[in-house]
Design a protein around this motif. Structure first.
Motif, PDB file in Angstrom:
ATOM      1  N   GLU A 191     -13.689   2.847  10.028  1.00 48.15           N
ATOM      2  CA  GLU A 191     -14.725   3.866   9.852  1.00 48.15           C
ATOM      3  C   GLU A 191     -15.515   4.124  11.140  1.00 48.15           C
ATOM      4  O   GLU A 191     -16.591   4.699  11.090  1.00 48.15           O
ATOM      5  CB  GLU A 191     -15.691   3.447   8.740  1.00 48.15           C
ATOM      6  CG  GLU A 191     -15.022   3.273   7.390  1.00 48.15           C
ATOM      7  CD  GLU A 191     -15.993   2.873   6.299  1.00 48.15           C
ATOM      8  OE1 GLU A 191     -17.205   2.752   6.589  1.00 48.15           O
ATOM      9  OE2 GLU A 191     -15.558   2.682   5.164  1.00 48.15           O
TER      10      GLU A 191
ATOM     11  N   THR B 279     -10.971   6.808   3.599  1.00 46.26           N
ATOM     12  CA  THR B 279     -10.833   5.359   3.645  1.00 46.26           C
ATOM     13  C   THR B 279      -9.953   4.906   2.476  1.00 46.26           C
ATOM     14  O   THR B 279      -9.877   5.573   1.446  1.00 46.26           O
ATOM     15  CB  THR B 279     -12.205   4.669   3.576  1.00 46.26           C
ATOM     16  OG1 THR B 279     -12.948   5.204   2.489  1.00 46.26           O
ATOM     17  CG2 THR B 279     -12.982   4.911   4.856  1.00 46.26           C
ATOM     18  N   LYS B 280      -9.305   3.752   2.657  1.00 44.18           N
ATOM     19  CA  LYS B 280      -8.329   3.291   1.665  1.00 44.18           C
ATOM     20  C   LYS B 280      -8.970   2.845   0.345  1.00 44.18           C
ATOM     21  O   LYS B 280      -8.262   2.673  -0.637  1.00 44.18           O
ATOM     22  CB  LYS B 280      -7.481   2.155   2.239  1.00 44.18           C
ATOM     23  CG  LYS B 280      -6.472   2.658   3.265  1.00 44.18           C
ATOM     24  CD  LYS B 280      -5.636   1.535   3.827  1.00 44.18           C
ATOM     25  CE  LYS B 280      -4.644   2.071   4.853  1.00 44.18           C
ATOM     26  NZ  LYS B 280      -3.887   1.013   5.531  1.00 44.18           N
ATOM     27  N   ASN B 281     -10.285   2.673   0.346  1.00 46.33           N
ATOM     28  CA  ASN B 281     -10.938   2.340  -0.919  1.00 46.33           C
ATOM     29  C   ASN B 281     -11.336   3.593  -1.708  1.00 46.33           C
ATOM     30  O   ASN B 281     -12.012   3.518  -2.724  1.00 46.33           O
ATOM     31  CB  ASN B 281     -12.172   1.449  -0.685  1.00 46.33           C
ATOM     32  CG  ASN B 281     -13.219   2.117   0.202  1.00 46.33           C
ATOM     33  OD1 ASN B 281     -13.049   3.258   0.626  1.00 46.33           O
ATOM     34  ND2 ASN B 281     -14.288   1.401   0.481  1.00 46.33           N
ATOM     35  N   THR B 282     -10.888   4.748  -1.222  1.00 42.00           N
ATOM     36  CA  THR B 282     -11.109   5.998  -1.959  1.00 42.00           C
ATOM     37  C   THR B 282     -10.389   5.912  -3.305  1.00 42.00           C
ATOM     38  O   THR B 282      -9.223   5.509  -3.355  1.00 42.00           O
ATOM     39  CB  THR B 282     -10.566   7.197  -1.150  1.00 42.00           C
ATOM     40  OG1 THR B 282     -11.207   7.244   0.124  1.00 42.00           O
ATOM     41  CG2 THR B 282     -10.813   8.513  -1.885  1.00 42.00           C
ATOM     42  N   PRO B 283     -11.055   6.270  -4.419  1.00 41.00           N
ATOM     43  CA  PRO B 283     -10.392   6.214  -5.733  1.00 41.00           C
ATOM     44  C   PRO B 283      -9.101   7.034  -5.747  1.00 41.00           C
ATOM     45  O   PRO B 283      -9.025   8.085  -5.100  1.00 41.00           O
ATOM     46  CB  PRO B 283     -11.435   6.826  -6.677  1.00 41.00           C
ATOM     47  CG  PRO B 283     -12.745   6.609  -5.990  1.00 41.00           C
ATOM     48  CD  PRO B 283     -12.454   6.718  -4.519  1.00 41.00           C
TER      49      PRO B 283
ATOM     50  N   VAL C   2      -8.638   1.862   6.856  1.00 44.19           N
ATOM     51  CA  VAL C   2      -9.783   0.990   6.581  1.00 44.19           C
ATOM     52  C   VAL C   2     -10.852   1.158   7.658  1.00 44.19           C
ATOM     53  O   VAL C   2     -11.973   0.677   7.512  1.00 44.19           O
ATOM     54  CB  VAL C   2      -9.371  -0.499   6.521  1.00 44.19           C
ATOM     55  CG1 VAL C   2      -8.425  -0.737   5.369  1.00 44.19           C
ATOM     56  CG2 VAL C   2      -8.729  -0.948   7.830  1.00 44.19           C
TER      57      VAL C   2
ATOM     58  N   SER D 263     -14.034  11.061   3.097  1.00 42.74           N
ATOM     59  CA  SER D 263     -14.787  10.157   2.240  1.00 42.74           C
ATOM     60  C   SER D 263     -16.271  10.397   2.491  1.00 42.74           C
ATOM     61  O   SER D 263     -16.673  10.763   3.597  1.00 42.74           O
ATOM     62  CB  SER D 263     -14.452   8.701   2.557  1.00 42.74           C
ATOM     63  OG  SER D 263     -13.080   8.451   2.339  1.00 42.74           O
TER      64      SER D 263
ATOM     65  N   ILE E 185       0.840  -1.204   0.000  1.00 44.98           N
ATOM     66  CA  ILE E 185       0.000   0.000   0.000  1.00 44.98           C
ATOM     67  C   ILE E 185       0.873   1.252   0.000  1.00 44.98           C
ATOM     68  O   ILE E 185       0.619   2.211  -0.747  1.00 44.98           O
ATOM     69  CB  ILE E 185      -0.951   0.002   1.222  1.00 44.98           C
ATOM     70  CG1 ILE E 185      -1.947  -1.151   1.102  1.00 44.98           C
ATOM     71  CG2 ILE E 185      -1.672   1.331   1.343  1.00 44.98           C
ATOM     72  CD1 ILE E 185      -2.832  -1.335   2.318  1.00 44.98           C
TER      73      ILE E 185
END
Length: 210
Positions: free
Chosen positions: A90, A108-112, A88, A131, A18
């Motif tokens: 929330e 969050t780490k799934n942010t584009p 990760v 986010s 990451i």
């Protein structure tokens, strides 16, 4: 020595894949430069003042000192540097602790990838990027009933129970021990005058405690 005009970014993230991914993304975006990257706060503390970053991307779950606890220490080392949490997790208590400790944003780490880069620019312009889901959690926290008998920690634990998480997972994610979680649940049941998980969740939702 005159600095360049690129936004200088340091990354503190223990996951090497990451960490390198963010470094590649940001370092290859015009107008941005990776000043440094570290796997822990302890490693960063030795050198990060000399790196002189404009923005620090900071993970929450780090070996040793957690990201949340590292924020005030980083602010002391680099008072003018903005800190963006990238995690990760929330849970609202972590979010409020991070913001209360001096973080300027929470992603969050799934942010584009393009949104992460945009958030770095936004924070440099004085913004507080979050986010969308995190922002909704912050707003919802202000819409809860003010008459709740539950503490913020009890509220957070009950919310986690309501999503189906086990006591052990809650303990792991909140960085507390299992017995503490059990003690909080016992207090929740007592305050809500219930004797089961289902009744606790129903009572809390009916009264807008969660």
């Amino acid at each position: 020595m005159a600095r360049d005009l690129d936004i200088r970014v340091s990354i503190i993230e223990d996951d090497e894949t990451i960490r390198e991914g963010f470094a590649y993304l940001i370092g290859n975006t015009p107008g941005y430069k990776i000043a440094s990257s570290y796997p822990s706060f302890e490693d960063a503390a030795k050198k990060i003042s000399h790196d002189d970053p404009d923005v620090i991307l900071l993970d929450v779950e780090l070996p040793g000192i957690s990201g949340i606890d590292a924020i005030p220490k980083l602010k002391k080392l680099l008072p003018e540097t903005y800190i963006l949490i990238l995690t990760v997790y929330e849970q609202d208590l972590l979010i409020f602790r991070a913001l209360g400790n001096g973080a300027s944003g929470y992603l969050t780490k799934n942010t584009p990838p393009d949104k992460i880069v945009a958030a770095i620019h936004e924070v440099m312009e004085g913004g507080g990027p979050m986010s969308a889901h995190i922002a909704r959690m912050v707003i919802n926290s202000f819409q809860r009933s003010e008459s709740t008998p539950l503490t913020r920690r009890e509220t957070e634990i009950l919310e986690q129970i309501a999503t189906g998480k086990s006591r052990k997972r809650i303990a792991d994610e909140l960085f507390i021990d299992l017995e503490t979680v059990k003690s909080h649940i016992k207090n929740i049941y007592h305050k809500l005058d219930v004797h089961s998980k289902a009744d606790a969740i129903k009572t809390a939702k009916d009264n807008k405690f969660i």
